[in-house]
Scaffold this active site. Structure first.
Site, PDB file in Angstrom:
ATOM      1  N   GLN A   1     -10.799   1.553  -2.288  1.00 43.04           N
ATOM      2  CA  GLN A   1      -9.747   0.539  -2.315  1.00 43.04           C
ATOM      3  C   GLN A   1      -8.404   1.165  -2.663  1.00 43.04           C
ATOM      4  O   GLN A   1      -8.272   1.852  -3.675  1.00 43.04           O
ATOM      5  CB  GLN A   1     -10.097  -0.542  -3.333  1.00 43.04           C
ATOM      6  CG  GLN A   1      -9.144  -1.714  -3.337  1.00 43.04           C
ATOM      7  CD  GLN A   1      -9.732  -2.908  -4.058  1.00 43.04           C
ATOM      8  OE1 GLN A   1     -10.462  -3.707  -3.483  1.00 43.04           O
ATOM      9  NE2 GLN A   1      -9.424  -3.031  -5.336  1.00 43.04           N
TER      10      GLN A   1
ATOM     11  N   SER B   1      -9.449 -11.417   8.852  1.00 42.87           N
ATOM     12  CA  SER B   1     -10.375 -10.306   9.090  1.00 42.87           C
ATOM     13  C   SER B   1     -10.953  -9.803   7.779  1.00 42.87           C
ATOM     14  O   SER B   1     -10.253  -9.727   6.762  1.00 42.87           O
ATOM     15  CB  SER B   1      -9.660  -9.157   9.811  1.00 42.87           C
ATOM     16  OG  SER B   1      -9.160  -9.567  11.069  1.00 42.87           O
TER      17      SER B   1
ATOM     18  N   ARG C   1     -23.622 -16.102 -31.884  1.00 40.57           N
ATOM     19  CA  ARG C   1     -22.584 -15.360 -31.161  1.00 40.57           C
ATOM     20  C   ARG C   1     -22.591 -13.890 -31.606  1.00 40.57           C
ATOM     21  O   ARG C   1     -22.413 -13.592 -32.796  1.00 40.57           O
ATOM     22  CB  ARG C   1     -21.223 -15.987 -31.459  1.00 40.57           C
ATOM     23  CG  ARG C   1     -20.070 -15.448 -30.636  1.00 40.57           C
ATOM     24  CD  ARG C   1     -18.776 -16.131 -31.061  1.00 40.57           C
ATOM     25  NE  ARG C   1     -17.646 -15.645 -30.299  1.00 40.57           N
ATOM     26  CZ  ARG C   1     -17.194 -16.214 -29.190  1.00 40.57           C
ATOM     27  NH1 ARG C   1     -17.794 -17.302 -28.721  1.00 40.57           N
ATOM     28  NH2 ARG C   1     -16.153 -15.722 -28.551  1.00 40.57           N
TER      29      ARG C   1
ATOM     30  N   ARG D   1      -6.371   0.440  13.690  1.00 40.89           N
ATOM     31  CA  ARG D   1      -7.249  -0.698  13.927  1.00 40.89           C
ATOM     32  C   ARG D   1      -6.713  -1.619  15.019  1.00 40.89           C
ATOM     33  O   ARG D   1      -5.498  -1.691  15.253  1.00 40.89           O
ATOM     34  CB  ARG D   1      -7.477  -1.483  12.638  1.00 40.89           C
ATOM     35  CG  ARG D   1      -6.217  -2.072  12.046  1.00 40.89           C
ATOM     36  CD  ARG D   1      -6.526  -2.942  10.845  1.00 40.89           C
ATOM     37  NE  ARG D   1      -6.941  -2.168   9.680  1.00 40.89           N
ATOM     38  CZ  ARG D   1      -7.237  -2.724   8.502  1.00 40.89           C
ATOM     39  NH1 ARG D   1      -7.172  -4.034   8.358  1.00 40.89           N
ATOM     40  NH2 ARG D   1      -7.587  -1.965   7.493  1.00 40.89           N
TER      41      ARG D   1
ATOM     42  N   SER E   1     -13.140  -6.869   5.397  1.00 39.16           N
ATOM     43  CA  SER E   1     -13.280  -5.414   5.270  1.00 39.16           C
ATOM     44  C   SER E   1     -14.459  -4.929   6.096  1.00 39.16           C
ATOM     45  O   SER E   1     -14.383  -3.882   6.756  1.00 39.16           O
ATOM     46  CB  SER E   1     -13.471  -5.020   3.803  1.00 39.16           C
ATOM     47  OG  SER E   1     -12.351  -5.364   3.036  1.00 39.16           O
TER      48      SER E   1
ATOM     49  N   ASN F   1       0.800  -1.222   0.000  1.00 38.10           N
ATOM     50  CA  ASN F   1       0.000   0.000   0.000  1.00 38.10           C
ATOM     51  C   ASN F   1       0.834   1.275   0.000  1.00 38.10           C
ATOM     52  O   ASN F   1       0.309   2.343  -0.345  1.00 38.10           O
ATOM     53  CB  ASN F   1      -0.939   0.006   1.210  1.00 38.10           C
ATOM     54  CG  ASN F   1      -2.024  -1.046   1.085  1.00 38.10           C
ATOM     55  OD1 ASN F   1      -2.706  -1.120   0.077  1.00 38.10           O
ATOM     56  ND2 ASN F   1      -2.160  -1.884   2.103  1.00 38.10           N
TER      57      ASN F   1
END
Length: 435
Positions: A131, A108, A189, A99, A110, A50
Site C-alpha cells: 500500500q 474499481s 476489565r 492500467r 484492488s 500518492n
C-alpha cells in the site's frame, strides 16, 4: 541518503542507468515474485496524494525504496493511470503497469487491478501488493513475510498490528437500544499488560500466490497467515493519520536507506533562491539590498552550534555585490564565495582540501547549475518552489520556499539525520558489547 532515485536527465522520464527493478534474477525455487503498488491518480481526499511530498519524499517513494532495498523481488511495479505518477515511479526505479480504464474507475477494486496485472505479466507467480499510504514500511518487513510464503509454504500472508482497544456493539442513534461489549467482560476489565489485545489488518501489504488471485482471492488458500508489525510502523495515511502527524512519524520511524544516516560536517547553501527569495532590492540611489529571513539565519546558527561549517554561495549568473557579501558574512558568520557557472568545479577542490568526502557534505541549491552538487552531496535539498530539474536531483524537497524558512527546514533535517546516526552508532556499540 542511500537507496533513492536519481534525477531524470532533462526531465524526460529516463533513468541514469538501468532500473534496479528491471533486473530479473530467478530465485532458487523458480518463482517470480513481484511487488506491486497501486497508485491511481483520482484520489478523492488529497489530489495526487500518492506523489505528494511527505518529509521531503513523494509518498510512494517511501514504499518503493523499501521494496527495492529488500532485494527479495524480481520486479517492482507501480500500477497507475496517471502520467505524473508514472514519472515519479520510474524516477524511483519502478516499472509501470499502465492500467486500463476498466480498472481505473472509482468503483474499481484492488483485486480487479491486480488480476489485470497478472494477466498482462504471465511470468509473475507471487504478488506482494504494497500500500502506497504505508510510509513506515521497512525492507525487513516484506523480506520476513515473503519467507513465510517461500520457505514455510503459506499460500497468502498479510500484515497486521496489535491493538488494545475495547469494542462495543453499534446501535442506531436515538433507538434507545442498549449496547453490549464485543471483546471484554466489563465486570472483569483487564489491565492493558494483562491482555494480549487483538490483531487487526494494518493494510501495509498482502502477499498472495497467482492461482488465488485468479480465483478472486487475496487472503485465502489452505495455509493463510499474518505478519505482525509494531504499531510505530503501522502508519496508514488513508485511515487514521493526517499529513503533519504522518511526517513526524516518518521522520522518526521511516526507512531512509541501507546506510547509516549521514553525519554532515560541511553545508553549502546558495544565497539567491535559497537563503533569499532570489530578488535584489534597489534604492533610489542605486544601492542594492537583500532580504533574509531570521528563521533561516537561525537555522544556520543551529548548524554552527553543532560544529557544522556553513558556506554561502553566489554565482556569476546571479551575482551579489561584494558589499552585500561582506554584510552576509558579518550577519551569519559564514564565508561567502562565488562558484561561477558550475559550482562543482569550485567546491570539489574545497571538499578535498578539508579532507572530507561528499557523504559528509550537505548542499542546498535551487536550479539546473546545482544538479551535480545535489546528486553528489550526502544530503541535498531544494526549496519548495524550485524547478523540476532541481527537485529531481535533490534528496529532500522543502515545504518552505526560498527566503521563507527553507534553509531553517533543511538545517533541522540535517540535525535530525545526525541524531539518527548517533543513536544508531550507540545501538551498534550496545549490540557489540553483548557478545
Amino acid at each position: 541518503m542511500a537507496s533513492r532515485k536519481r534525477g531524470l536527465p532533462e526531465d524526460n522520464g529516463e533513468l541514469d542507468g538501468p532500473s534496479p527493478a528491471s533486473k530479473h534474477v530467478k530465485p532458487a525455487d523458480g518463482s517470480h515474485v513481484a511487488a506491486l503498488i497501486l497508485a491511481r491518480g483520482g484520489s478523492k481526499g488529497i489530489p495526487l496524494k500518492n506523489i505528494k511530498m511527505l518529509a521531503g519524499v513523494p509518498l510512494i517513494g517511501w514504499v518503493l525504496r523499501a521494496a527495492l532495498d529488500s532485494e527479495c523481488f524480481d520486479s517492482v511495479w507501480v500500477s497507475t493511470d496517471h502520467d505524473e505518477i508514472e514519472k515519479v515511479a520510474k524516477a524511483w526505479g519502478a516499472r509501470v503497469h499502465r492500467r486500463t480504464p476498466e480498472v481505473s474507475r472509482d468503483s474499481s477494486t484492488s483485486l480487479e487491478t491486480i488480476q489485470e496485472f497478472i494477466r498482462l505479466n504471465q511470468e509473475v507467480d507471487i504478488v506482494c501488493n504494497i500500500q502506497a499510504t504505508s510510509p513506515c514500511l521497512h525492507p525487513r518487513h516484506v523480506k520476513e513475510a515473503l519467507d513465510m510464503i517461500k520457505k514455510q509454504n503459506f499460500d497468502s500472508v498479510f500484515s497486521v498490528v496489535r491493538r488494545h482497544q475495547f469494542r462495543w456493539q453499534e446501535v442506531k442513534k436515538g433507538s434507545g437500544e442498549p449496547t453490549k461489549p464485543l471483546n471484554l467482560d466489563p465486570s472483569n476489565r483487564p489491565r492493558r499488560q494483562d491482555w494480549d489485545g487483538e490483531l487487526c489488518e494494518n493494510g501495509s501489504f498482502y502477499i498472495t500466490r497467482r492461482e488465488l488471485i485468479e480465483k478472486g482471492v487475496l487472503q485465502g488458500g489452505n495455509k493463510i497467515s499474518y505478519y505482525e508489525m509494531l504499531p510505530e510502523y503501522s502508519v496508514d495515511i488513508d485511515v487514521d493519520i493526517d499529513w503533519p502527524v504522518a511526517e513526524q512519524r516518518v521522520l522518526r520511524y521511516g526507512y531512509f536507506g541501507r546506510e547509516t544516516p549521514e553525519v554532515v560536517r560541511l553545508t553549502f547553501c546558495k544565497v539567491s533562491g535559497c537563503l533569499t527569495e532570489g530578488r535584489i532590492f534597489m534604492s533610489k540611489s542605486g544601492e542594492e539590498m537583500l532580504s533574509i529571513n531570521t528563521r533561516d539565519t537561525t537555522g544556520i546558527r543551529m548548524l554552527q552550534k553543532e560544529d557544522v561549517e556553513v558556506v554561502l554561495l553566489t554565482c556569476s549568473e546571479d551575482p551579489v555585490a561584494q558589499s552585500m557579501a561582506d554584510q552576509l558574512k558579518k550577519r551569519t558568520g559564514c564565508d561567502v564565495i562565488d562558484v561561477g557557472e558550475e559550482p562543482l568545479d569550485v567546491l570539489r577542490p574545497m571538499v578535498e582540501k578539508k579532507k572530507l568526502q561528499w557523504k559528509d557534505v550537505a548542499y542546498m541549491g535551487n536550479d539546473k547549475p546545482d544538479v551535480n552538487c545535489l546528486n553528489m552531496a550526502g544530503l541535498s535539498a531544494v526549496p519548495g518552489d524550485a524547478p523540476v530539474v532541481a527537485i529531481n536531483a535533490a534528496k529532500y524537497t522543502c515545504h518552505n520556499i526560498g527566503g521563507k524558512g527553507a534553509m531553517r527546514e533543511f538545517a533541522e533535517h540535517i540535525l535530525l539525520q545526525k541524531q539518527k546516526a548517533k543513536s544508531q552508532m550507540k545501538q551498534d556499540r550496545i549490540d557489540i558489547s553483548s557478545f
